[in-house]
Design an enzyme around this catalytic site. Structure first.
Site, PDB file in Angstrom:
ATOM      1  N   ARG A  26       0.842  -1.213   0.000  1.00  0.00           N
ATOM      2  CA  ARG A  26       0.000   0.000   0.000  1.00  0.00           C
ATOM      3  C   ARG A  26       0.874   1.260   0.000  1.00  0.00           C
ATOM      4  O   ARG A  26       0.980   1.962  -1.000  1.00  0.00           O
ATOM      5  CB  ARG A  26      -0.950  -0.031   1.215  1.00  0.00           C
ATOM      6  CG  ARG A  26      -2.113   0.953   1.109  1.00  0.00           C
ATOM      7  CD  ARG A  26      -1.788   2.373   1.513  1.00  0.00           C
ATOM      8  NE  ARG A  26      -1.291   2.465   2.893  1.00  0.00           N
ATOM      9  CZ  ARG A  26      -0.741   3.563   3.392  1.00  0.00           C
ATOM     10  NH1 ARG A  26      -0.609   4.650   2.653  1.00  0.00           N
ATOM     11  NH2 ARG A  26      -0.283   3.565   4.642  1.00  0.00           N
ATOM     12  N   ASP A  27       1.558   1.513   1.112  1.00  0.00           N
ATOM     13  CA  ASP A  27       2.356   2.736   1.228  1.00  0.00           C
ATOM     14  C   ASP A  27       3.527   2.707   0.252  1.00  0.00           C
ATOM     15  O   ASP A  27       3.899   3.733  -0.327  1.00  0.00           O
ATOM     16  CB  ASP A  27       2.854   2.851   2.676  1.00  0.00           C
ATOM     17  CG  ASP A  27       3.534   4.163   2.972  1.00  0.00           C
ATOM     18  OD1 ASP A  27       3.421   5.098   2.170  1.00  0.00           O
ATOM     19  OD2 ASP A  27       4.195   4.260   4.018  1.00  0.00           O
ATOM     20  N   HIS A 220       6.069   4.574  12.540  1.00  0.00           N
ATOM     21  CA  HIS A 220       6.189   4.569  11.078  1.00  0.00           C
ATOM     22  C   HIS A 220       7.242   5.618  10.706  1.00  0.00           C
ATOM     23  O   HIS A 220       6.948   6.796  10.554  1.00  0.00           O
ATOM     24  CB  HIS A 220       4.820   4.918  10.486  1.00  0.00           C
ATOM     25  CG  HIS A 220       4.746   4.815   9.001  1.00  0.00           C
ATOM     26  ND1 HIS A 220       4.003   3.843   8.355  1.00  0.00           N
ATOM     27  CD2 HIS A 220       5.309   5.553   8.016  1.00  0.00           C
ATOM     28  CE1 HIS A 220       4.108   4.004   7.051  1.00  0.00           C
ATOM     29  NE2 HIS A 220       4.902   5.034   6.813  1.00  0.00           N
ATOM     30  N   HIS A 222      10.433   7.171   8.430  1.00  0.00           N
ATOM     31  CA  HIS A 222      10.975   7.272   7.074  1.00  0.00           C
ATOM     32  C   HIS A 222      12.480   7.516   7.149  1.00  0.00           C
ATOM     33  O   HIS A 222      12.963   8.199   8.044  1.00  0.00           O
ATOM     34  CB  HIS A 222      10.277   8.404   6.306  1.00  0.00           C
ATOM     35  CG  HIS A 222       8.933   7.998   5.771  1.00  0.00           C
ATOM     36  ND1 HIS A 222       8.276   8.701   4.801  1.00  0.00           N
ATOM     37  CD2 HIS A 222       8.137   6.948   6.069  1.00  0.00           C
ATOM     38  CE1 HIS A 222       7.129   8.100   4.524  1.00  0.00           C
ATOM     39  NE2 HIS A 222       7.019   7.046   5.285  1.00  0.00           N
ATOM     40  N   CYS A 253       7.607   9.731   0.328  1.00  0.00           N
ATOM     41  CA  CYS A 253       6.570  10.729   0.521  1.00  0.00           C
ATOM     42  C   CYS A 253       6.700  11.707  -0.632  1.00  0.00           C
ATOM     43  O   CYS A 253       7.789  12.209  -0.893  1.00  0.00           O
ATOM     44  CB  CYS A 253       6.749  11.453   1.845  1.00  0.00           C
ATOM     45  SG  CYS A 253       5.619  12.844   2.021  1.00  0.00           S
ATOM     46  N   ASN A 262      10.167   4.827   3.262  1.00  0.00           N
ATOM     47  CA  ASN A 262       9.893   3.976   4.415  1.00  0.00           C
ATOM     48  C   ASN A 262      11.123   3.216   4.896  1.00  0.00           C
ATOM     49  O   ASN A 262      11.984   2.831   4.117  1.00  0.00           O
ATOM     50  CB  ASN A 262       8.833   2.948   4.014  1.00  0.00           C
ATOM     51  CG  ASN A 262       7.493   3.590   3.751  1.00  0.00           C
ATOM     52  OD1 ASN A 262       6.934   4.233   4.626  1.00  0.00           O
ATOM     53  ND2 ASN A 262       6.991   3.422   2.534  1.00  0.00           N
TER      54      ASN A 262
HETATM   55 MG    MG Z   1       5.340   5.699   4.807  1.00  0.00          MG
END
Ligand code: MG
Length: 312
Positions: A26-27, A220, A222, A253, A262
């Protein structure tokens, strides 16, 4: 020559086990410009599961015009069959319409995505923070009524590209309002990667004082500035037991300047293996999956561990 292994030695006070919350499908994929075929996405998920990852966020039920990459949520779940069902296969839903679509497909694990800052709420959700909490309230209530598990992401918990450093009380306020809706888990996001360990520690203190304990909190981070793993280990030291990561380091992002995004699952696994913390994943199979995915996407995985181990 056999492949390199991490030096192993536990740290005092470390947990026995950490749950990896895999966000690659997903991300990781949502910022890919070229739409990845749904068959490749399904194969990606199956490879992640075969590598021993137990919690895999599959997709987002966003309107296709918002995120064309994830416009195939229904098809993906159809292709995955039983592999796509259960509490450990969350999907993101942006609103009640997305929730309707997810529930129709038998989804039992929902994630919502809030923002700690007004600017990002406006840009990402087209709403103020207050309006977004009001929008999420019925999504969470209906999810819980349907027996689903609910996670609340809060993005921009450290810095914001438009607003700069985000005050901790502001972050805690948004987190509290979303958790007050009845969410089961909070995931605090460092969307542009500017967090550092001391700040993580302070935010954990403030969340704890607000009644949101480490046992409810996931992190979460990065890796934009190389701090994701240091920040994650700080949070684990504070009692966090769920860590978001993306296989290969896939994703980023769109508002951060660098392409690195990530925390890479392989980098996390290497560190956990060194400490002897259980996580259930097989590093070699993850590296194999990232190598395969890099071929699909046409560029190498950003993960250092993948680069060091691929082909070894
Ligand atoms: Mg992320």
């Amino acid at each position: 020559m056999s492949r390199a292994l991490p030096m192993t030695e536990p740290l005092p006070g470390q947990p026995e086990r950490v749950t990896i919350y895999e966000v690659g499908p997903r991300d990781g994929l949502q910022n890919e410009k070229a739409v990845v075929p749904v068959e490749v996405k399904a194969e990606f998920v199956r490879r992640l599961l075969a590598a021993g990852l137990q919690t895999v966020e599959l997709t987002s039920f966003v309107p296709q015009r918002w995120v064309p990459q994830l416009g195939d949520a229904e098809e993906l779940l159809d292709l995955l069959g039983d592999d796509g069902l259960g509490q450990q296969r969350p999907v993101l839903v942006p609103n009640e319409r997305g929730l309707d679509r997810a529930l129709e497909r038998g989804v039992t694990s929902i994630a919502i995505f809030g923002s700690a800052t007004e600017t990002f709420a406006e840009r990402n959700l087209n709403r103020s923070v207050e309006e977004s909490v009001q929008m999420f309230a019925p999504v969470v209530k209906r999810s819980l009524d349907a027996g689903a598990w609910v996670r609340a992401y809060v993005s921009m918990c450290f810095g914001d590209p438009w607003e700069g450093p985000v005050p901790i009380p502001q972050v805690v306020d948004v987190c509290s309002r979303l958790m007050d809706l009845g969410c089961d888990q909070l995931s605090i996001g460092d969307t542009i990667g500017v967090g550092t360990p001391g700040h993580v520690n302070r935010l954990m203190d403030a969340l704890d004082e607000a009644g949101i304990g480490a046992e409810q909190t996931a992190v979460h981070f990065h890796d934009t500035y190389g701090q994701a793993l240091a920040n994650t280990m700080t949070a684990i030291g504070r009692g966090v037991r769920v860590v978001d990561a993306s296989t290969g380091g896939l994703g980023g992002c769109p508002y951060a300047k660098s392409a690195t995004g990530n925390l890479a699952t392989e980098d996390l696994v290497w560190a956990l293996d060194g400490l002897g913390i259980e996580h259930g994943a097989d590093l070699d199979r993850l590296v194999g999956t990232s190598t395969w995915m890099a071929e699909q996407l046409g560029r190498p995985a950003p993960s250092r561990v993948v680069r060091a181990l691929a082909g070894s």
